[in-house]
Scaffold this motif. Structure first.
Motif, PDB file in Angstrom:
ATOM      1  N   UNK A 123     -37.602 -25.892 108.420  1.00 29.30           N
ATOM      2  CA  UNK A 123     -37.019 -24.799 107.453  1.00 29.30           C
ATOM      3  C   UNK A 123     -36.452 -25.544 106.246  1.00 29.30           C
ATOM      4  N   UNK A 124     -35.764 -26.833 106.554  1.00 24.88           N
ATOM      5  CA  UNK A 124     -35.370 -27.724 105.671  1.00 24.88           C
ATOM      6  C   UNK A 124     -36.460 -28.219 104.872  1.00 24.88           C
ATOM      7  N   UNK A 125     -37.468 -28.746 105.174  1.00 25.32           N
ATOM      8  CA  UNK A 125     -38.585 -29.086 104.566  1.00 25.32           C
ATOM      9  C   UNK A 125     -38.968 -28.139 103.497  1.00 25.32           C
ATOM     10  N   UNK A 126     -39.269 -26.858 103.970  1.00 23.36           N
ATOM     11  CA  UNK A 126     -39.676 -25.832 103.204  1.00 23.36           C
ATOM     12  C   UNK A 126     -38.663 -25.400 101.897  1.00 23.36           C
ATOM     13  N   UNK A 127     -37.624 -25.099 102.522  1.00 18.18           N
ATOM     14  CA  UNK A 127     -36.555 -24.824 101.628  1.00 18.18           C
ATOM     15  C   UNK A 127     -36.006 -25.649 100.655  1.00 18.18           C
ATOM     16  N   UNK A 271     -43.706 -38.432 107.782  1.00 15.68           N
ATOM     17  CA  UNK A 271     -42.942 -38.837 108.948  1.00 15.68           C
ATOM     18  C   UNK A 271     -41.864 -37.953 109.558  1.00 15.68           C
ATOM     19  N   UNK A 272     -41.091 -37.292 108.487  1.00 15.63           N
ATOM     20  CA  UNK A 272     -40.114 -36.289 109.046  1.00 15.63           C
ATOM     21  C   UNK A 272     -40.928 -34.965 109.486  1.00 15.63           C
ATOM     22  N   UNK A 277     -38.896 -31.726 116.077  1.00 15.96           N
ATOM     23  CA  UNK A 277     -38.257 -30.629 115.581  1.00 15.96           C
ATOM     24  C   UNK A 277     -36.721 -30.458 116.084  1.00 15.96           C
ATOM     25  N   UNK A 278     -36.047 -30.305 115.269  1.00 11.46           N
ATOM     26  CA  UNK A 278     -34.396 -30.187 115.674  1.00 11.46           C
ATOM     27  C   UNK A 278     -34.312 -28.779 115.272  1.00 11.46           C
TER      28      UNK A 278
END
Length: 284
Positions: A123-127, A271-272, A277-278
């Motif tokens: 979610x953090x990657x996308x947002x 890499x992230x 997945x947290x």
């Protein structure tokens, strides 16, 4: 046909049609349409692509809109204010720009996602990417508008060239850098941990290197092939132009540096994305 590809092809067709009609008719009222289409096409396409890959129930269309528009506008406004107040011409100005712009995008991401109770690294990657692409869209619109004004009047060619170049580079700029820090931030439960701060400093450095690559390319070109008159200009504080014999080396260093920075950013993002997945659930 996938949604992101449909959006890109339709948008690109409309942009080309607008360029042609504006050129043929010399109708200046079409310029805002041209600026907006050219500035938003690639960023919006990549946001749709990222959203489709995320497949997260926690990311709504409304949240994406807020990240792109509200986050993007808050980012450019905050960066403009801070850069005007804090930065002066110097050798380290690019570092200041990187720290400020990545900082305001991080703050904007925290603000527009403050109501999310459940969030994951993805979610953090996308947002994060959405906030970054929103920032890039509004910034590109400004650059395109400025490029319109030439010494001899309005230049549609300069505007189009600026939009094409920024569109090509958009996927490996603001969206990429904010996606990286967004993924790490959400993985840390939106807390400013040491890892988040280190990531912020890292993407700020990539940003600074990206912005300063033209200057770095000129410097390295002069180291290898500099002429006495060019060093004389440097001593009086002027940036010398490259000669016809130096332009190929300069271009190779410039684009090679941008490519290297892009690859480093993409590897970091990968890499992230491929890491554990947290998932964080916050109670109110």
């Amino acid at each position: 046909m996938t949604p992101w590809l449909r959006i890109f092809l339709i948008g690109f067709g409309l942009w080309v049609a607008t360029v042609v009609v504006t050129t043929v008719t010399a109708n200046s009222t079409l310029i805002p349409t041209l600026v907006l289409l050219g500035s938003f096409l690639v960023p919006v396409t990549f946001v749709v692509w990222a959203y489709a890959r995320a497949r997260s129930a926690d990311i709504t269309v409304e949240l994406l809109f807020n990240c792109f528009v509200v986050g993007g506008v808050l980012g450019v406004l905050g960066a403009s204010i801070l850069e005007t107040w804090l930065l002066k011409p110097s050798l380290v100005i690019y570092i200041g720009v990187g720290l400020i712009e990545e900082g305001v995008k991080l703050a904007a991401l925290l603000f527009v996602t403050r109501q999310m109770l459940t969030r994951t690294t993805r979610d953090g990657l996308v947002l994060g990417a959405t906030v970054g692409f929103g920032f890039a869209s509004f910034e590109s619109a400004g650059y395109a508008f400025n490029a319109l004004f030439a010494n001899d009047g309005l230049s549609l060619r300069q505007l189009v060239e600026t939009e094409v170049l920024r569109g090509i580079l958009a996927p490996v700029g603001h969206g990429l850098w904010t996606a990286i820090i967004g993924g790490v931030l959400f993985g840390a439960g939106k807390r400013l941990t040491g890892k988040v701060i280190t990531t912020y400093l890292g993407v700020s450095l990539l940003h600074a290197l990206w912005d300063s690559m033209h200057a770095i390319a000129i410097g390295l070109t002069l180291v290898f092939t500099g002429k006495p008159w060019q060093f004389s200009q440097l001593r009086i504080g002027r940036v010398p132009r490259v000669t016809e014999g130096q332009v190929h080396l300069y271009t190779a260093i410039d684009w090679g540096g941008l490519l290297l920075i892009s690859v480093l950013g993409l590897l970091w993002l990968r890499a992230i994305a491929r890491g554990p997945t947290v998932r964080v659930v916050e109670e109110r």
